[in-house]
Write an enzyme that holds these catalytic residues in place. Structure first.
Site, mmCIF file in Angstrom:
data_model
loop_
_atom_site.group_PDB
_atom_site.id
_atom_site.type_symbol
_atom_site.label_atom_id
_atom_site.label_comp_id
_atom_site.label_asym_id
_atom_site.label_seq_id
_atom_site.Cartn_x
_atom_site.Cartn_y
_atom_site.Cartn_z
ATOM 1 N N GLY A 1 55.087 2.320 -10.809
ATOM 2 C CA GLY A 1 54.959 3.522 -9.980
ATOM 3 C C GLY A 1 53.558 4.091 -10.043
ATOM 4 O O GLY A 1 52.586 3.387 -10.301
ATOM 5 N N GLU B 1 53.089 -0.584 -14.754
ATOM 6 C CA GLU B 1 52.544 -1.237 -13.565
ATOM 7 C C GLU B 1 52.199 -0.134 -12.574
ATOM 8 O O GLU B 1 53.081 0.405 -11.904
ATOM 9 C CB GLU B 1 53.568 -2.222 -12.982
ATOM 10 N N CYS C 1 51.252 -1.820 -3.782
ATOM 11 C CA CYS C 1 50.335 -1.413 -4.851
ATOM 12 C C CYS C 1 49.056 -2.246 -4.877
ATOM 13 O O CYS C 1 48.018 -1.777 -5.334
ATOM 14 C CB CYS C 1 51.027 -1.462 -6.208
ATOM 15 N N GLU D 1 44.356 6.949 -3.964
ATOM 16 C CA GLU D 1 44.963 5.721 -3.455
ATOM 17 C C GLU D 1 45.633 6.026 -2.125
ATOM 18 O O GLU D 1 46.423 6.965 -2.015
ATOM 19 C CB GLU D 1 45.991 5.179 -4.452
#
Length: 348
Positions: A80, A102, A136, A226
């Site tokens: 996440g 992660e 991601c 991001e």
């Protein structure tokens, strides 16, 4: 315990589960509440396949998840965002529980002067707009050599049409933003730079077109968070050292992508930057190779999995030494007077 996100809610729940079960663990699964339909299917599969004393799926909101994290586990595996990742690590630290985190970050995509622009554009459009940019390891931004910037942008526009048609909203292959909160955050990022392609949106449909933006500088907001959506900012460079310096001034990314043919230049990028993983002349595909460990570094994550590394992540390599009792050499026991020269030979 395995905590999974909403963007790939099935894969990111079951991939670590396979490693955990293979290593002989009992597992608590906690999927994201933002993907309830996938959770319902996953829960049905888990219930049919496992004894609840072996594997169980728990639905929980953010507050309930915080309570779950107060318990003691042998291992916590979290996929996440960075901010909640910090909370997971803080909770785990109270019990000295090991973690795999992660996370994500801004994965750069460098297009050098000698790159095959047609191939670069096609692969970048695929990797960036896959799952509407909610990946991601999606290329977060492009650094393209000044001499080929205009050509690249034209190719990107052509590829968007090739892959999603002139109206991507009607394409069966183009998804939507997960919820209104993410949608409105992305809308703020659309107000920067010059829109070269896309830019259209439909609030009711949670649709944002595949978008390419130029005229971006490192100071823009879009370069300070991001993106996690279908917006691709393009910046230019003349010297690779400028790109390397910029990447190294930021938090370490989860992935780095480089398009170019010169092996010396490729080696320079690999040696002078740090990232969770790298693709040369491609994007995202390193994630799908079971022979490659996947994970971040620094703010993009801790630990790795996939393939055999998933087994190692969820197991402990216990060292066991069994010594014979048939001999018991006195040289290793005190007193050591007169034995040091012999001991040194054994210890070389």
């Amino acid at each position: 315990m395995i905590l999974s996100p909403w963007n790939y809610p099935f894969q990111l729940l079951f991939a670590p589960l396979i490693g955990a079960v293979a290593a002989g663990n009992c597992v608590i699964l906690k999927p994201s509440p933002a993907s309830p339909h996938t959770t319902a299917v996953s829960k049905k599969i888990i219930k049919e396949a496992f004894d609840p004393r072996h594997v169980i799926l728990i639905e929980a909101n953010s507050r309930e998840t915080d309570l779950l994290l107060q318990q003691r586990y042998d291992y916590i595996f979290y996929t996440g965002g960075v901010e909640y990742g910090k909370r997971v690590m803080e909770a785990a630290s109270k019990h000295l529980t090991p973690v795999t985190l992660e996370l994500g970050g801004k994965s750069p995509c460098i297009i050098d002067k000698d790159a095959n622009i047609d191939i670069a554009a096609r692969r970048i459009v695929w990797g960036k707009f896959l799952n509407c940019g909610q990946t991601c390891v999606a290329p977060d931004y492009i650094f393209v050599h000044q001499d080929i910037k205009n050509d690249l942008i034209l190719k990107l526009k052509d590829e968007i049409i090739r892959q999603y048609g002139k109206d991507p909203q009607k394409s069966p292959d183009y998804p939507r933003i997960i919820h209104s909160g993410r949608f409105y955050n992305l809308m703020l990022l659309l107000k920067q730079g010059k829109i070269e392609a896309g830019g259209k949106y439909d609030e009711k449909d949670l649709y944002i077109a595949p978008t390419v933006i130029s005229g971006i500088t490192p100071e823009n907001r879009i370069m300070n968070e991001e993106i996690f959506g279908p917006i691709l900012p393009v910046m230019t460079f003349n010297e690779r050292e400028t790109v390397i310096d910029y990447i190294n001034s930021q938090e370490k990314p989860l992935a780095l992508y480089y398009f170019g043919k010169n092996k010396k230049n490729i080696r320079e990028i690999l040696e002078k930057t740090s990232s969770g993983g790298v693709c040369i002349n491609d994007v995202v595909t390193h994630l799908a190779n079971p022979d490659l460990p996947f994970g971040g570094v620094g703010h993009s994550g801790i630990g790795r999995y996939h393939g055999i590394d998933s087994f190692y992540t969820f197991s402990h390599t216990k060292s066991v030494l069994s010594t014979t009792t048939h001999i018991n050499p006195g040289i290793k026991f005190a007193p050591y007077a007169g034995k040091l020269s012999i001991l040194k030979r054994f210890m070389k």
